[in-house]
Design a protein around this motif. Structure first.
Motif, short mmCIF file in Angstrom:
data_model
loop_
_atom_site.label_atom_id
_atom_site.label_comp_id
_atom_site.label_asym_id
_atom_site.label_seq_id
_atom_site.Cartn_x
_atom_site.Cartn_y
_atom_site.Cartn_z
N GLN A 1 0.83 -1.21 0.00
CA GLN A 1 0.00 0.00 0.00
C GLN A 1 0.87 1.26 0.00
N ASP B 1 2.31 1.63 -3.47
CA ASP B 1 1.27 2.13 -4.39
C ASP B 1 1.04 3.62 -4.19
N ARG B 2 0.90 4.03 -2.95
CA ARG B 2 0.64 5.45 -2.63
C ARG B 2 1.77 6.33 -3.15
N ILE C 1 1.79 6.40 -7.06
CA ILE C 1 0.73 7.27 -7.58
C ILE C 1 1.11 8.74 -7.39
N ASN D 1 -0.27 7.69 -11.68
CA ASN D 1 -0.85 6.43 -12.12
C ASN D 1 -0.57 5.34 -11.10
N THR D 2 -1.42 4.32 -11.10
CA THR D 2 -1.14 3.17 -10.26
C THR D 2 -0.01 2.37 -10.91
N ASP E 1 -1.49 0.62 -13.92
CA ASP E 1 -1.88 1.48 -15.04
C ASP E 1 -0.69 2.11 -15.76
N TYR E 2 0.39 2.34 -15.06
CA TYR E 2 1.53 3.05 -15.64
C TYR E 2 2.09 2.39 -16.91
#
Length: 93
Positions: A15, A18-19, A22, A27-28, A31-32
């Motif tokens: 987490q 991810d934070r 982003i 982007n996550t 998704d990147y």
């Protein structure tokens, strides 16, 4: 999965990774890579006369449906519509 590997490599939880990802990219981590591929496909559509399938394979997609769905999700238009828009912009300019 590669994202878990990266988070462990940087000694942070998933987490937290991810934070931070982003925050840094907008982007996550999932998704990147898709966004990078689609940006490359957009450039190819703008600068060449290659068919959608050729550009799709060059950026690493092998499934036409998946490519078109991701392209539409990111650009709000199909690859064909994107090329048409680009041609219309060139004529107007």
């Amino acid at each position: 999965m590669a994202i878990e590997y990266l988070s462990s490599l940087f000694a942070v939880g998933r987490q937290n990774f991810d934070r931070r990802f982003i925050k840094a990219t907008g982007n996550t981590p999932v998704d990147y890579p898709q966004r990078v591929k689609i940006e490359s496909a957009k450039k190819a559509r703008e600068s060449t006369r290659k068919a959608v399938n050729e550009g799709m394979y060059e950026v690493g997609y092998s499934d036409v449906k998946a490519f078109r769905e991701v392209f539409r999700k990111i650009t709000d238009m199909s690859p064909i519509d994107y090329k048409t828009k680009d041609n219309k912009d060139a004529v107007v300019s």
